[in-house]
Design a protein around this motif. Sequence first.
Motif, PDB file in Angstrom:
ATOM      1  N   ILE A   1       0.848  -1.191   0.000  1.00 57.03           N
ATOM      2  CA  ILE A   1       0.000   0.000   0.000  1.00 57.03           C
ATOM      3  C   ILE A   1       0.885   1.242   0.000  1.00 57.03           C
ATOM      4  O   ILE A   1       2.081   1.166   0.258  1.00 57.03           O
ATOM      5  CB  ILE A   1      -0.978   0.014   1.187  1.00 57.03           C
ATOM      6  CG1 ILE A   1      -0.247   0.054   2.529  1.00 57.03           C
ATOM      7  CG2 ILE A   1      -1.916  -1.184   1.107  1.00 57.03           C
ATOM      8  CD1 ILE A   1      -1.170   0.173   3.738  1.00 57.03           C
TER       9      ILE A   1
ATOM     10  N   GLU B   1      -1.791   5.767   2.481  1.00 58.58           N
ATOM     11  CA  GLU B   1      -2.815   4.866   3.024  1.00 58.58           C
ATOM     12  C   GLU B   1      -2.386   4.301   4.375  1.00 58.58           C
ATOM     13  O   GLU B   1      -3.196   4.197   5.298  1.00 58.58           O
ATOM     14  CB  GLU B   1      -3.115   3.724   2.065  1.00 58.58           C
ATOM     15  CG  GLU B   1      -4.176   2.778   2.615  1.00 58.58           C
ATOM     16  CD  GLU B   1      -4.500   1.605   1.714  1.00 58.58           C
ATOM     17  OE1 GLU B   1      -4.996   0.592   2.259  1.00 58.58           O
ATOM     18  OE2 GLU B   1      -4.283   1.691   0.490  1.00 58.58           O
TER      19      GLU B   1
ATOM     20  N   ARG C   1      -4.394   4.735   7.921  1.00 55.52           N
ATOM     21  CA  ARG C   1      -4.819   3.620   8.772  1.00 55.52           C
ATOM     22  C   ARG C   1      -4.358   3.832  10.214  1.00 55.52           C
ATOM     23  O   ARG C   1      -5.099   3.572  11.159  1.00 55.52           O
ATOM     24  CB  ARG C   1      -4.294   2.299   8.223  1.00 55.52           C
ATOM     25  CG  ARG C   1      -5.012   1.845   6.956  1.00 55.52           C
ATOM     26  CD  ARG C   1      -4.331   0.618   6.339  1.00 55.52           C
ATOM     27  NE  ARG C   1      -5.022   0.171   5.154  1.00 55.52           N
ATOM     28  CZ  ARG C   1      -6.070  -0.654   5.141  1.00 55.52           C
ATOM     29  NH1 ARG C   1      -6.541  -1.132   6.277  1.00 55.52           N
ATOM     30  NH2 ARG C   1      -6.640  -0.999   4.008  1.00 55.52           N
TER      31      ARG C   1
ATOM     32  N   ALA D   1      -9.769   0.707   3.893  1.00 54.35           N
ATOM     33  CA  ALA D   1      -9.011   1.931   4.187  1.00 54.35           C
ATOM     34  C   ALA D   1      -9.995   3.003   4.641  1.00 54.35           C
ATOM     35  O   ALA D   1     -11.175   2.957   4.301  1.00 54.35           O
ATOM     36  CB  ALA D   1      -8.260   2.389   2.942  1.00 54.35           C
TER      37      ALA D   1
ATOM     38  N   TRP E   1      -6.415  11.076   6.171  1.00 54.40           N
ATOM     39  CA  TRP E   1      -5.480  11.138   5.056  1.00 54.40           C
ATOM     40  C   TRP E   1      -4.716  12.472   5.139  1.00 54.40           C
ATOM     41  O   TRP E   1      -5.220  13.499   4.708  1.00 54.40           O
ATOM     42  CB  TRP E   1      -6.214  11.011   3.734  1.00 54.40           C
ATOM     43  CG  TRP E   1      -6.777   9.638   3.512  1.00 54.40           C
ATOM     44  CD1 TRP E   1      -7.923   9.138   4.041  1.00 54.40           C
ATOM     45  CD2 TRP E   1      -6.196   8.593   2.748  1.00 54.40           C
ATOM     46  NE1 TRP E   1      -8.106   7.847   3.641  1.00 54.40           N
ATOM     47  CE2 TRP E   1      -7.068   7.477   2.846  1.00 54.40           C
ATOM     48  CE3 TRP E   1      -5.041   8.491   1.989  1.00 54.40           C
ATOM     49  CZ2 TRP E   1      -6.791   6.282   2.198  1.00 54.40           C
ATOM     50  CZ3 TRP E   1      -4.783   7.285   1.344  1.00 54.40           C
ATOM     51  CH2 TRP E   1      -5.647   6.194   1.458  1.00 54.40           C
TER      52      TRP E   1
ATOM     53  N   ASP F   1      -0.912  10.710  -2.134  1.00 53.21           N
ATOM     54  CA  ASP F   1      -0.230   9.578  -2.796  1.00 53.21           C
ATOM     55  C   ASP F   1       0.813  10.009  -3.754  1.00 53.21           C
ATOM     56  O   ASP F   1       1.023  10.952  -4.286  1.00 53.21           O
ATOM     57  CB  ASP F   1      -1.237   8.686  -3.531  1.00 53.21           C
ATOM     58  CG  ASP F   1      -1.932   7.749  -2.557  1.00 53.21           C
ATOM     59  OD1 ASP F   1      -1.317   7.341  -1.583  1.00 53.21           O
ATOM     60  OD2 ASP F   1      -3.105   7.428  -2.813  1.00 53.21           O
TER      61      ASP F   1
END
Length: 122
Positions: free
Chosen positions: A42, A46, A50, A110, A118, A122
């Motif tokens: 991942i 992410e 988590r 997620a 978040w 990414d």
Amino acid sequence: MGVVLEFVEADLMTEEFLMRLDEGMLAYFRDTVSEMVARFGISPAEAVARVNERYQGADISPWPDLMCHELPEYWAYGLYYFPDGDGRLPTGDEDDDEGIDVAQLAVRPAPPADSPFWTLSD
């Protein structure tokens, strides 16, 4: 008598984590994130989401917090997978994990993409 000054390592707020951590625990949570990225493929974003979802607002003690009695990979498995039918999760130790079929474990969803968990892109 002289004055005795006591220096306490300050808790840090970072851009990535939503809890106050000292330097040692910051490194520990970053190691947990690295384990999730390496083991589960991942993104770091992410993995951090988590961690934030699970621990936001938690009172994390300075290094070594009680959770440090386990290696980061132990917590990584619990953040990524649901336990098997017997309530077991891998720990990252091959001997302890014998008999746990990781391929059969259900992946926890997620956090929602629009959630405040978040903190990295990414």
